[in-house]
Write an enzyme that holds these catalytic residues in place. Structure first.
Site, PDB file in Angstrom:
ATOM      1  N   LYS A  36      24.563 -20.626 -58.100  1.00  0.00           N
ATOM      2  CA  LYS A  36      24.690 -22.085 -57.979  1.00  0.00           C
ATOM      3  C   LYS A  36      23.756 -22.867 -58.918  1.00  0.00           C
ATOM      4  CE  LYS A  36      26.100 -21.809 -53.161  1.00  0.00           C
ATOM      5  NZ  LYS A  36      25.878 -22.249 -51.784  1.00  0.00           N
ATOM      6  N   ASN A  72      28.376 -25.617 -56.633  1.00  0.00           N
ATOM      7  CA  ASN A  72      29.085 -24.579 -55.855  1.00  0.00           C
ATOM      8  C   ASN A  72      30.596 -24.658 -56.067  1.00  0.00           C
ATOM      9  OD1 ASN A  72      29.710 -26.852 -54.220  1.00  0.00           O
ATOM     10  ND2 ASN A  72      30.006 -25.505 -52.464  1.00  0.00           N
ATOM     11  N   GLY A 106      15.119 -21.481 -49.964  1.00  0.00           N
ATOM     12  CA  GLY A 106      15.924 -20.892 -51.033  1.00  0.00           C
ATOM     13  C   GLY A 106      16.905 -21.958 -51.522  1.00  0.00           C
ATOM     14  N   GLY A 107      18.010 -21.514 -52.087  1.00  0.00           N
ATOM     15  CA  GLY A 107      18.982 -22.485 -52.617  1.00  0.00           C
ATOM     16  C   GLY A 107      19.479 -23.440 -51.538  1.00  0.00           C
ATOM     17  N   ALA A 108      19.864 -22.888 -50.379  1.00  0.00           N
ATOM     18  CA  ALA A 108      20.419 -23.736 -49.316  1.00  0.00           C
ATOM     19  C   ALA A 108      19.340 -24.620 -48.704  1.00  0.00           C
ATOM     20  CB  ALA A 108      21.058 -22.845 -48.246  1.00  0.00           C
ATOM     21  N   THR A 146       7.496 -18.133 -49.039  1.00  0.00           N
ATOM     22  CA  THR A 146       6.885 -18.376 -50.348  1.00  0.00           C
ATOM     23  C   THR A 146       6.481 -19.850 -50.423  1.00  0.00           C
ATOM     24  OG1 THR A 146       8.368 -16.714 -51.257  1.00  0.00           O
ATOM     25  CG2 THR A 146       7.231 -18.128 -52.840  1.00  0.00           C
ATOM     26  N   TYR A 161      26.395 -18.132 -39.828  1.00  0.00           N
ATOM     27  CA  TYR A 161      27.549 -18.227 -38.931  1.00  0.00           C
ATOM     28  C   TYR A 161      28.050 -16.847 -38.482  1.00  0.00           C
ATOM     29  CZ  TYR A 161      29.580 -17.697 -43.563  1.00  0.00           C
ATOM     30  OH  TYR A 161      29.846 -17.265 -44.832  1.00  0.00           O
TER      31      TYR A 161
HETATM   32  P1  NAP Z   1      18.313 -17.607 -50.679  1.00  0.00           P
HETATM   33  O1  NAP Z   1      18.276 -18.571 -51.810  1.00  0.00           O
HETATM   34  O2  NAP Z   1      18.280 -16.158 -50.930  1.00  0.00           O
HETATM   35  O3  NAP Z   1      17.075 -17.993 -49.701  1.00  0.00           O
HETATM   36  C1  NAP Z   1      16.701 -17.161 -48.618  1.00  0.00           C
HETATM   37  C2  NAP Z   1      15.654 -17.844 -47.759  1.00  0.00           C
HETATM   38  O4  NAP Z   1      15.310 -16.960 -46.671  1.00  0.00           O
HETATM   39  C3  NAP Z   1      14.346 -18.130 -48.496  1.00  0.00           C
HETATM   40  O5  NAP Z   1      13.720 -19.248 -47.916  1.00  0.00           O
HETATM   41  C4  NAP Z   1      13.548 -16.847 -48.189  1.00  0.00           C
HETATM   42  O6  NAP Z   1      12.145 -17.021 -48.299  1.00  0.00           O
HETATM   43  C5  NAP Z   1      13.915 -16.623 -46.744  1.00  0.00           C
HETATM   44  N1  NAP Z   1      13.733 -15.236 -46.356  1.00  0.00           N
HETATM   45  C6  NAP Z   1      14.496 -14.173 -46.733  1.00  0.00           C
HETATM   46  N2  NAP Z   1      14.007 -13.042 -46.194  1.00  0.00           N
HETATM   47  C7  NAP Z   1      12.904 -13.394 -45.477  1.00  0.00           C
HETATM   48  C8  NAP Z   1      11.950 -12.675 -44.685  1.00  0.00           C
HETATM   49  N3  NAP Z   1      12.034 -11.339 -44.531  1.00  0.00           N
HETATM   50  N4  NAP Z   1      10.956 -13.356 -44.075  1.00  0.00           N
HETATM   51  C9  NAP Z   1      10.863 -14.707 -44.222  1.00  0.00           C
HETATM   52  N5  NAP Z   1      11.728 -15.439 -44.973  1.00  0.00           N
HETATM   53  C10 NAP Z   1      12.722 -14.793 -45.579  1.00  0.00           C
HETATM   54  O7  NAP Z   1      19.601 -17.856 -49.775  1.00  0.00           O
HETATM   55  P2  NAP Z   1      20.355 -19.235 -49.493  1.00  0.00           P
HETATM   56  O8  NAP Z   1      21.540 -19.357 -50.330  1.00  0.00           O
HETATM   57  O9  NAP Z   1      19.341 -20.332 -49.490  1.00  0.00           O
HETATM   58  O10 NAP Z   1      20.893 -18.961 -48.001  1.00  0.00           O
HETATM   59  C11 NAP Z   1      20.014 -19.010 -46.894  1.00  0.00           C
HETATM   60  C12 NAP Z   1      20.793 -18.783 -45.609  1.00  0.00           C
HETATM   61  O11 NAP Z   1      21.723 -19.850 -45.409  1.00  0.00           O
HETATM   62  C13 NAP Z   1      21.611 -17.486 -45.602  1.00  0.00           C
HETATM   63  O12 NAP Z   1      21.556 -16.949 -44.311  1.00  0.00           O
HETATM   64  C14 NAP Z   1      23.027 -17.963 -45.899  1.00  0.00           C
HETATM   65  O13 NAP Z   1      23.977 -17.102 -45.305  1.00  0.00           O
HETATM   66  C15 NAP Z   1      23.030 -19.338 -45.229  1.00  0.00           C
HETATM   67  N6  NAP Z   1      23.986 -20.270 -45.854  1.00  0.00           N
HETATM   68  C16 NAP Z   1      25.006 -20.734 -45.085  1.00  0.00           C
HETATM   69  C17 NAP Z   1      25.917 -21.627 -45.626  1.00  0.00           C
HETATM   70  C18 NAP Z   1      27.042 -22.148 -44.781  1.00  0.00           C
HETATM   71  O14 NAP Z   1      28.011 -22.670 -45.319  1.00  0.00           O
HETATM   72  N7  NAP Z   1      26.946 -22.058 -43.471  1.00  0.00           N
HETATM   73  C19 NAP Z   1      25.784 -22.043 -46.954  1.00  0.00           C
HETATM   74  C20 NAP Z   1      24.714 -21.548 -47.712  1.00  0.00           C
HETATM   75  C21 NAP Z   1      23.819 -20.650 -47.143  1.00  0.00           C
HETATM   76  P3  NAP Z   1      11.429 -16.855 -49.750  1.00  0.00           P
HETATM   77  O15 NAP Z   1      11.637 -18.165 -50.457  1.00  0.00           O
HETATM   78  O16 NAP Z   1      10.029 -16.590 -49.407  1.00  0.00           O
HETATM   79  O17 NAP Z   1      12.124 -15.705 -50.451  1.00  0.00           O
END
Ligand code: NAP
Length: 280
Positions: free
Chosen positions: A47, A68, A130-132, A154, A223
């Protein structure tokens, strides 16, 4: 959900999934363009990369800094840029890629619809950057929440987001930790970490530092599973809860409208999602 929506509207279109390595993203977008695709959705980790790879950015992608949804537009000898579906007789002389973001508004729509939450003036604890999480933080600030508390593994990422919000939305208070008095009671905890995707994940919330009893509502972007351990604990603590299905639905519905120019059949799309994800 898209294929169900195409069928419901009698469109001979198909939505397909492709796995693309980040190094190949530019080639994949160009390839889809020359093959006559109407558009694309992009997900992790594409993204942010795509922002620099499209020919033009819609306001939504410019403001939230992530793409996206891509629409391929064409121009004939006599027309300006037109969306897909206008070139059955007269093929375009030129095509371009336009990047949109439908994630940010989808979150606000889902919070409103699934938690009956209007964000203006509210206090929110956002877990994850993260991105979301980043997009959510900026979008919540744009809705004039009164205070936003950011927590992430982080730390540098929440520091950057705080800086960006201070520049763009100076009226919003941004804390870089769990809420403390006088903010003992808040309106929403929003999980944007990936903790909860796996059954043995710890909770994304440190309950020693902030209790679920201190929030009115909890939203988990995850979800699948439908009820993460966080949502189960929140329900037990008496909070209103919702998972990320509504967000997924609304980002898809908006993308559908961007590609087809037609209103998305929301009920059809929701039913297709529930059937595919939860088997019901
Ligand atoms: P991402 O960029 O990979 O970010 C992941 C996030 O989770 C970061 O804040 C990361 O922290 C944290 N994290 C991962 N493993 C961890 C751990 N072991 N301990 C503590 N923190 C941890 O992913 P994203 O795209 O932002 O997505 C995040 C979540 O939102 C996912 O579950 C995704 O499925 C969900 N999502 C849902 C929708 C929807 O339409 N419902 C849309 C987008 C995303 P760090 O920064 O420290 O790595």
């Amino acid at each position: 959900m898209h294929n169900a929506a195409f069928a419901a509207l009698g469109l001979d279109w198909r939505y397909l999934a492709f796995e693309v390595a980040p190094d190949n993203l530019r080639a994949a977008i160009e390839g889809a363009k020359v093959m006559g695709f109407a558009g694309l959705n992009l997900t992790v980790p594409h993204k942010l990369l795509a922002v620099t790879m499209v020919d033009a950015l819609d306001e939504s992608a410019r403001v939230w800094g992530a793409v996206n949804t891509v629409r391929f537009e064409g121009r004939t000898a006599n027309s300006g840029w037109l969306p897909p579906g206008h070139f059955d007789k007269d093929p375009p002389v030129e095509t371009r890629t336009v990047g949109f973001n439908t994630d940010a508004d989808a979150l606000v729509n889902s919070l409103r619809e699934d938690l009956q939450l209007e964000l203006s003036g509210k206090k929110v604890l956002l877990l994850g950057a993260g991105g979301a999480g980043r997009t959510a933080a900026l979008r919540l600030a744009a809705e004039n929440v009164s205070a936003l508390f950011l927590v992430n593994r982080t730390f540098s990422k929440i520091l950057e987001i705080q800086h960006e919000i201070r520049q763009k939305f100076p009226a919003v208070y941004v804390g870089l930790d769990y809420p403390t008095p006088p903010h003992s009671e808040i309106d929403l905890i929003l999980n944007a970490t990936s903790l909860g995707l796996k059954s043995d994940d710890p909770l994304p919330l440190d309950e020693k530092l902030f209790s679920l009893k201190q929030t009115a509502a909890v939203y988990d972007m995850i979800y699948r599973p439908a009820a993460t351990p966080l949502l189960q604990a929140a329900h037990a603590a008496g909070c209103r809860t919702a998972n990320g299905l509504g967000m997924l639905l609304h980002q898809g519905a908006k993308a559908f409208e961007i590609w087809t120019g037609q209103p998305a059949p929301l009920a059809v799309m929701r039913q297709a999602l529930e059937q595919n994800i939860y088997g019901r």
